[in-house]
Design a protein around this motif. Structure first.
Motif, PDB file in Angstrom:
ATOM      1  N   ASN A   1       0.830  -1.203   0.000  1.00  0.00           N
ATOM      2  CA  ASN A   1       0.000   0.000   0.000  1.00  0.00           C
ATOM      3  C   ASN A   1       0.872   1.263   0.000  1.00  0.00           C
ATOM      4  O   ASN A   1       0.587   2.218  -0.728  1.00  0.00           O
ATOM      5  N   VAL A   2       1.929   1.258   0.796  1.00  0.00           N
ATOM      6  CA  VAL A   2       2.845   2.409   0.828  1.00  0.00           C
ATOM      7  C   VAL A   2       3.507   2.575  -0.531  1.00  0.00           C
ATOM      8  O   VAL A   2       3.601   3.693  -1.057  1.00  0.00           O
ATOM      9  N   ARG A   3       3.921   1.475  -1.127  1.00  0.00           N
ATOM     10  CA  ARG A   3       4.531   1.526  -2.466  1.00  0.00           C
ATOM     11  C   ARG A   3       3.555   2.078  -3.504  1.00  0.00           C
ATOM     12  O   ARG A   3       3.904   2.930  -4.316  1.00  0.00           O
TER      13      ARG A   3
ATOM     14  N   VAL B   1       0.574   5.691   1.589  1.00  0.00           N
ATOM     15  CA  VAL B   1      -0.123   5.870   2.863  1.00  0.00           C
ATOM     16  C   VAL B   1       0.158   4.668   3.765  1.00  0.00           C
ATOM     17  O   VAL B   1      -0.106   3.523   3.392  1.00  0.00           O
ATOM     18  N   TYR B   2       0.696   4.941   4.966  1.00  0.00           N
ATOM     19  CA  TYR B   2       0.900   3.909   5.973  1.00  0.00           C
ATOM     20  C   TYR B   2      -0.417   3.640   6.685  1.00  0.00           C
ATOM     21  O   TYR B   2      -1.254   4.537   6.846  1.00  0.00           O
ATOM     22  N   PHE B   3      -0.608   2.401   7.132  1.00  0.00           N
ATOM     23  CA  PHE B   3      -1.870   2.049   7.770  1.00  0.00           C
ATOM     24  C   PHE B   3      -2.040   2.677   9.151  1.00  0.00           C
ATOM     25  O   PHE B   3      -3.163   2.912   9.581  1.00  0.00           O
ATOM     26  N   ASP B   4      -0.940   2.973   9.852  1.00  0.00           N
ATOM     27  CA  ASP B   4      -1.115   3.672  11.127  1.00  0.00           C
ATOM     28  C   ASP B   4      -1.632   5.091  10.895  1.00  0.00           C
ATOM     29  O   ASP B   4      -2.400   5.624  11.703  1.00  0.00           O
ATOM     30  N   THR B   5      -1.273   5.704   9.783  1.00  0.00           N
ATOM     31  CA  THR B   5      -1.833   7.004   9.409  1.00  0.00           C
ATOM     32  C   THR B   5      -3.298   6.838   9.022  1.00  0.00           C
ATOM     33  O   THR B   5      -4.154   7.625   9.440  1.00  0.00           O
ATOM     34  N   ALA B   6      -3.603   5.800   8.234  1.00  0.00           N
ATOM     35  CA  ALA B   6      -4.986   5.543   7.823  1.00  0.00           C
ATOM     36  C   ALA B   6      -5.888   5.332   9.035  1.00  0.00           C
ATOM     37  O   ALA B   6      -7.053   5.758   9.034  1.00  0.00           O
TER      38      ALA B   6
ATOM     39  N   ILE C   1      -7.500  -2.730   5.143  1.00  0.00           N
ATOM     40  CA  ILE C   1      -7.183  -3.492   3.940  1.00  0.00           C
ATOM     41  C   ILE C   1      -6.408  -2.631   2.941  1.00  0.00           C
ATOM     42  O   ILE C   1      -5.455  -3.091   2.327  1.00  0.00           O
ATOM     43  N   SER C   2      -6.817  -1.377   2.782  1.00  0.00           N
ATOM     44  CA  SER C   2      -6.098  -0.469   1.885  1.00  0.00           C
ATOM     45  C   SER C   2      -6.419   0.972   2.277  1.00  0.00           C
ATOM     46  O   SER C   2      -7.415   1.240   2.946  1.00  0.00           O
ATOM     47  N   ALA C   3      -5.564   1.875   1.824  1.00  0.00           N
ATOM     48  CA  ALA C   3      -5.749   3.300   2.118  1.00  0.00           C
ATOM     49  C   ALA C   3      -5.030   4.123   1.065  1.00  0.00           C
ATOM     50  O   ALA C   3      -3.952   3.743   0.595  1.00  0.00           O
ATOM     51  N   ARG C   4      -5.666   5.240   0.705  1.00  0.00           N
ATOM     52  CA  ARG C   4      -5.072   6.138  -0.289  1.00  0.00           C
ATOM     53  C   ARG C   4      -5.646   7.531  -0.097  1.00  0.00           C
ATOM     54  O   ARG C   4      -6.623   7.723   0.624  1.00  0.00           O
ATOM     55  N   ILE C   5      -5.032   8.494  -0.754  1.00  0.00           N
ATOM     56  CA  ILE C   5      -5.570   9.848  -0.794  1.00  0.00           C
ATOM     57  C   ILE C   5      -6.849   9.802  -1.632  1.00  0.00           C
ATOM     58  O   ILE C   5      -6.889   9.152  -2.674  1.00  0.00           O
ATOM     59  N   ALA C   6      -7.890  10.484  -1.172  1.00  0.00           N
ATOM     60  CA  ALA C   6      -9.171  10.492  -1.879  1.00  0.00           C
ATOM     61  C   ALA C   6      -9.030  11.154  -3.249  1.00  0.00           C
ATOM     62  O   ALA C   6      -8.286  12.129  -3.413  1.00  0.00           O
ATOM     63  N   GLU C   7      -9.751  10.615  -4.214  1.00  0.00           N
ATOM     64  CA  GLU C   7      -9.828  11.202  -5.549  1.00  0.00           C
ATOM     65  C   GLU C   7     -10.651  12.497  -5.473  1.00  0.00           C
ATOM     66  O   GLU C   7     -11.423  12.681  -4.528  1.00  0.00           O
ATOM     67  N   PRO C   8     -10.514  13.393  -6.460  1.00  0.00           N
ATOM     68  CA  PRO C   8     -11.269  14.661  -6.414  1.00  0.00           C
ATOM     69  C   PRO C   8     -12.778  14.478  -6.233  1.00  0.00           C
ATOM     70  O   PRO C   8     -13.394  15.184  -5.436  1.00  0.00           O
TER      71      PRO C   8
END
Length: 102
Positions: A16-18, A22-27, A75-82
């Motif tokens: 996920n970081v790759r 986003v790291y999961f502790d941040t998520a 399970i996964s985390a990312r920056i939100a899309e617009p």
């Protein structure tokens, strides 16, 4: 602050970081956002119930998770899309999204 317990697969976090930076502790911090929105993930809930949540942690994060007893498994985390960001900042229900704290 509400006490929540989080877990995740370390290998999945590395991927996920790759892929998303986003790291999961941040998520996990997104769950403490009072204005958080979430919805049931209909498309990915074949084997287990999955949920999507959006919460603010330096930016709006989009997090997929499941609940295993009292534990939240990320399970996964990312920056939100617009378009997701517009849903997060908007009012009312949109595409099944609801505020956790109305």
């Amino acid at each position: 602050m509400i006490d929540m317990v989080f877990e995740w697969d370390p290998e999945k976090e590395r991927e996920n970081v790759r892929d998303h930076g986003v790291y999961f502790d941040t998520a996990a911090q997104a769950f403490y956002d009072y204005h958080r929105k979430e919805r049931y993930d209909v498309d990915s809930s074949d084997d287990e119930d999955r949920w999507q949540t959006m919460g603010f942690v330096d930016d709006v994060l989009f997090v997929v998770y499941t609940e295993r007893g009292d534990v939240i498994r990320i399970i996964s985390a990312r920056i939100a899309e617009p378009f997701e960001r517009r849903i997060y900042y908007g009012d009312g229900e949109i595409h099944g999204w609801q505020r956790v704290n109305p």
